[in-house]
Design a protein around this motif. Structure first.
Motif, PDB file in Angstrom:
ATOM      1  N   GLY A   1       5.522  13.768   4.214  1.00 18.71           N
ATOM      2  CA  GLY A   1       6.954  13.486   4.172  1.00 18.71           C
ATOM      3  C   GLY A   1       7.251  12.012   4.381  1.00 18.71           C
ATOM      4  N   ILE A   2       6.533  11.394   5.303  1.00 17.10           N
ATOM      5  CA  ILE A   2       6.694   9.963   5.565  1.00 17.10           C
ATOM      6  C   ILE A   2       6.284   9.158   4.339  1.00 17.10           C
ATOM      7  CG2 ILE A   2       5.786   8.021   6.921  1.00 17.10           C
ATOM      8  CD1 ILE A   2       5.563  10.089   9.287  1.00 17.10           C
ATOM      9  N   LEU A   3       5.179   9.559   3.723  1.00 21.35           N
ATOM     10  CA  LEU A   3       4.658   8.836   2.561  1.00 21.35           C
ATOM     11  C   LEU A   3       5.461   9.113   1.300  1.00 21.35           C
ATOM     12  CD1 LEU A   3       0.804   9.374   3.025  1.00 21.35           C
ATOM     13  CD2 LEU A   3       2.161   7.356   3.665  1.00 21.35           C
TER      14      LEU A   3
ATOM     15  N   THR B   1      -8.503   2.184   2.921  1.00 21.80           N
ATOM     16  CA  THR B   1      -7.247   1.423   2.957  1.00 21.80           C
ATOM     17  C   THR B   1      -6.185   2.147   3.770  1.00 21.80           C
ATOM     18  OG1 THR B   1      -6.550   2.376   0.854  1.00 21.80           O
ATOM     19  CG2 THR B   1      -7.669   0.250   0.765  1.00 21.80           C
ATOM     20  N   GLN B   2      -6.260   3.478   3.834  1.00 19.02           N
ATOM     21  CA  GLN B   2      -5.281   4.235   4.603  1.00 19.02           C
ATOM     22  C   GLN B   2      -5.379   3.902   6.090  1.00 19.02           C
ATOM     23  OE1 GLN B   2      -7.862   5.510   3.009  1.00 19.02           O
ATOM     24  NE2 GLN B   2      -8.993   6.877   4.363  1.00 19.02           N
ATOM     25  N   ALA B   3      -6.592   3.632   6.568  1.00 23.57           N
ATOM     26  CA  ALA B   3      -6.776   3.324   7.989  1.00 23.57           C
ATOM     27  C   ALA B   3      -6.090   2.029   8.373  1.00 23.57           C
ATOM     28  CB  ALA B   3      -8.261   3.250   8.336  1.00 23.57           C
TER      29      ALA B   3
ATOM     30  N   SER C   1       0.836  -1.195   0.000  1.00 26.83           N
ATOM     31  CA  SER C   1       0.000   0.000   0.000  1.00 26.83           C
ATOM     32  C   SER C   1       0.872   1.248   0.000  1.00 26.83           C
ATOM     33  CB  SER C   1      -0.891  -0.011   1.240  1.00 26.83           C
ATOM     34  OG  SER C   1      -1.476   1.258   1.462  1.00 26.83           O
ATOM     35  N   ILE C   2       0.348   2.322  -0.549  1.00 30.28           N
ATOM     36  CA  ILE C   2       1.093   3.582  -0.493  1.00 30.28           C
ATOM     37  C   ILE C   2       1.197   4.082   0.943  1.00 30.28           C
ATOM     38  CG2 ILE C   2       0.507   4.232  -2.844  1.00 30.28           C
ATOM     39  CD1 ILE C   2      -1.507   6.231  -1.669  1.00 30.28           C
ATOM     40  N   TYR C   3       0.407   3.512   1.846  1.00 33.65           N
ATOM     41  CA  TYR C   3       0.425   3.916   3.249  1.00 33.65           C
ATOM     42  C   TYR C   3       1.341   3.036   4.107  1.00 33.65           C
ATOM     43  CZ  TYR C   3      -3.315   6.746   1.516  1.00 33.65           C
ATOM     44  OH  TYR C   3      -4.028   7.655   0.768  1.00 33.65           O
TER      45      TYR C   3
END
Length: 82
Positions: A28-30, A56-58, A2-4
């Motif tokens: 910045g983290i992502l 999906t981010q959760a 995932s991008i997260y």
């Protein structure tokens, strides 16, 4: 993948009970900008992990053992250990 995932890894490294990150810090983290809906809708930061619900981010913070509480006004998120 995932991008997260970078957020999942970052939260997984912390030993703190709570961590406050600004939207800019999260970006910045992502290594990429958050979607516009993250800036507009608190529901985007909901603690619902269902892919069917489109959160999906959760999964990143929930899998790391945190829940999120957003302040759109402050453009910041407080992640608390669940």
């Amino acid at each position: 993948m995932s991008i997260y995932d970078p957020l999942l890894r970052e939260l997984g490294r912390t030993r703190a009970q709570t961590i406050r990150l600004t939207f800019s810090e999260i970006e910045g983290i992502l290594g990429r900008p958050l979607p516009p809906s993250a800036y507009k809708f608190s529901a985007w930061w909901g603690n619902e992990s269902s892919r069917k619900a489109g959160h999906t981010q959760a999964m990143a913070w929930l899998q790391a053992g945190f829940t999120a509480r957003v302040s759109l006004k402050q453009r910041a998120v407080e992640f608390r250990r669940a």
